[in-house]
Design an enzyme around this catalytic site. Structure first.
Site, PDB file in Angstrom:
ATOM      1  N   SER A  90       0.839  -1.199   0.000  1.00 26.45           N
ATOM      2  CA  SER A  90       0.000   0.000   0.000  1.00 26.45           C
ATOM      3  C   SER A  90       0.878   1.254   0.000  1.00 26.45           C
ATOM      4  O   SER A  90       1.680   1.468  -0.899  1.00 26.45           O
ATOM      5  CB  SER A  90      -0.959  -0.056   1.194  1.00 26.45           C
ATOM      6  OG  SER A  90      -1.940   0.945   1.101  1.00 26.45           O
ATOM      7  N   ASP A 139      -9.672  -6.353  -3.842  1.00 24.19           N
ATOM      8  CA  ASP A 139      -9.235  -5.117  -3.190  1.00 24.19           C
ATOM      9  C   ASP A 139     -10.160  -3.971  -3.582  1.00 24.19           C
ATOM     10  O   ASP A 139     -10.335  -3.667  -4.760  1.00 24.19           O
ATOM     11  CB  ASP A 139      -7.798  -4.807  -3.595  1.00 24.19           C
ATOM     12  CG  ASP A 139      -7.199  -3.678  -2.774  1.00 24.19           C
ATOM     13  OD1 ASP A 139      -7.913  -3.105  -1.925  1.00 24.19           O
ATOM     14  OD2 ASP A 139      -6.014  -3.369  -2.966  1.00 24.19           O
ATOM     15  N   HIS A 185      -7.036  -6.424  -0.085  1.00 29.24           N
ATOM     16  CA  HIS A 185      -5.963  -5.465   0.188  1.00 29.24           C
ATOM     17  C   HIS A 185      -4.922  -6.045   1.146  1.00 29.24           C
ATOM     18  O   HIS A 185      -3.738  -5.793   0.994  1.00 29.24           O
ATOM     19  CB  HIS A 185      -6.560  -4.184   0.770  1.00 29.24           C
ATOM     20  CG  HIS A 185      -5.597  -3.034   0.811  1.00 29.24           C
ATOM     21  ND1 HIS A 185      -5.119  -2.412  -0.323  1.00 29.24           N
ATOM     22  CD2 HIS A 185      -4.992  -2.393   1.855  1.00 29.24           C
ATOM     23  CE1 HIS A 185      -4.293  -1.435  -0.001  1.00 29.24           C
ATOM     24  NE2 HIS A 185      -4.187  -1.415   1.320  1.00 29.24           N
TER      25      HIS A 185
END
Length: 470
Positions: A263, A381, A409
């Site tokens: 991320s 995600d 995610h």
């Protein structure tokens, strides 16, 4: 929920933070954990595992990849990328779709980070001409054909002025990429988490690779996990956090280093790859998003006051569970709690989201990278669309995209065995160096040889007899 609401109300009335911003208490053993002071009063927790290797092998030479590309940015915001390295592009295309395209040209529009990224178009060379009629339909025909009866004749297009590029970047280098095994003493793995996480989310990966003999390093970002949490917004800007990661990297780096980011942590990996291009051997981006510059959103729930965010913390945690995991069962809730995946103060969360300003990290910045990159994306995600990772794959010079159907995610928590196997195979990968083509010896053509064989030598010229008598 009621407790958080009362604490948030007291925060608004007393103008004091609802929760004390201090490092999280940890009951974990001190073995493998270090506290590094990157700046006076700024201490980061780092998990550093140095395994005992019974066998140490010498690394292989690997293969050499030619990294040649030209990046041109025009004044209208258009980005033109021309890949010139034959072996690098050929191997990349083969690994992606099984086809070989030695040279390719990519022409894209520079996008705004606040807008969705359109797909990158790769123009193909066509021998026929393409015209657009008045109704917008495309008509294709050879250069020598005339339009059919009833069609309007084409008017001669005015000559376009040649566009002047705003700037051009030429990359011409060679990278030696080799297999990275746990028995190699010159290899180190760096794991960097994102917003709201901690080094604990890498627990499965750290244990797996340390057992294989790899040296692993995983820091807690400032305000996360057990690192210090200064109560100042400027401490959580991208540049402040990137400087922390740069100091951590310089402290633990080996000759060949592999960066693994998740991320927001992908942005710090990209920053380090630009700062230390010769020391970064490979890189992994897990749900990192597209190659766009970072800019905080003006209309975001994280712009609310800290006390309000604290009141909404149960709702935010529930939203993160819904969007970050493919399933929302008891197992996922336990993972969220056990791995400290979304346990951060409201002040730090607000400062982290508002501090994501990095205008340099645009498409040109990513296109300049020459390090091979593996992109891992969870199909479910809801934070990062798969189109953004696809765009990142097309912008990067050497990139391989792997989509996991059972992940979201937090894919490293949802399916750790699959992620570990995928990463390990990538660490062991090395390009195959093709032998140079053999040059055939130059021989005279048969026809020329036959002609020379048939030539009769002329007799030597002698003086006439009369001349000799005189």
């Amino acid at each position: 929920m009621l407790t958080s609401f009362i604490e948030g109300l007291l925060c608004c009335l007393t103008s004091k933070p609802a929760n004390t911003v201090v490092p999280v208490e940890t009951s974990e053993p001190a073995d493998g954990y270090e506290f590094v002071e990157v700046k006076p009063g700024r201490v980061l927790r780092v998990r550093h595992i140095i395994p005992d290797r019974p066998v140490v092998e010498e690394p292989s030479l690997g293969g050499i990849v030619s990294c040649k590309r030209k990046i041109t940015v025009y004044r209208n915001g258009q980005l033109f990328i021309e890949n010139l390295g034959e072996r690098a592009s050929a191997e990349l295309k083969t690994c992606q779709n099984g086809e070989t395209e030695p040279n390719s040209t990519v022409e894209v529009e520079l996008t705004d980070c606040r807008k969705s990224s359109p797909p990158v178009s790769i123009p193909e060379t066509r021998s026929d001409s393409l015209t657009v009629g008045n109704n917008g339909a495309s008509e294709t025909g050879s250069a020598g054909e005339t339009p059919a009866a009833g069609q309007a004749e084409q008017t001669q297009q005015p000559r376009k002025r040649r566009r002047k590029p705003k700037r051009s970047v030429v990359i011409d280098c060679e990278r030696r990429i080799s297999s990275c095994k746990g028995t190699h003493a010159d290899v180190a793995l760096f794991f960097i988490h994102g917003v709201g996480g901690s080094l604990d989310i890498w627990g499965s990966q750290l244990d797996f690779f340390s057992r294989l003999g790899y040296e692993v390093i995983a820091p807690d970002l400032a305000g996360h996990g057990a690192s210090s949490s200064p109560h100042i917004t400027a401490a959580y800007t991208f540049y402040a956090l990137a400087e922390d990661m740069r100091l951590i990297f310089k402290r633990y780096a080996k000759k060949r280093n592999i960066l693994i980011g998740h991320s927001y942590g992908v942005s710090f990996c990209t920053f380090l790859a630009h700062e230390f291009p010769d020391q970064i051997h490979k890189m992994v981006m897990i749900n990192g998003g597209g190659p766009t510059a970072l800019e905080p959103s003006l209309c975001s729930i994280f712009n609310l006051p800290t006390c309000v965010l604290h009141c909404l913390s149960p709702l935010l945690a529930w939203s993160f569970l819904k969007a970050g995991f493919a399933r929302q069962g008891s197992r996922e809730k336990q993972l969220l709690k056990e791995y400290n995946a979304f346990n951060v103060s409201s002040f730090v969360l607000r400062a982290m989201m508002s501090g994501q300003y990095w205008p340099e990290g645009d498409e040109v910045y990513h296109a300049e990278l020459t390090v091979p990159v593996l992109l891992v994306h969870g199909m479910h995600d809801k934070f990062v669309p798969v189109e953004e990772d696809q765009r990142m794959t097309e912008i990067l010079l050497m990139a391989f995209l792997k989509v996991l159907e059972d992940g979201s995610h937090m894919v490293m928590l949802e399916c750790p065995e699959t992620v570990n196997t995928l990463l390990h195979e990538y660490f062991l990968w090395e390009p195959v160096t093709l032998p140079p083509p053999k040059k055939e010896p130059k021989t005279r053509p048969e026809t020329a040889k036959a002609q020379t064989d048939n030539i009769i030598p002329e007799p030597a010229k002698v003086r006439p007899a009369t001349a000799r008598q005189n």
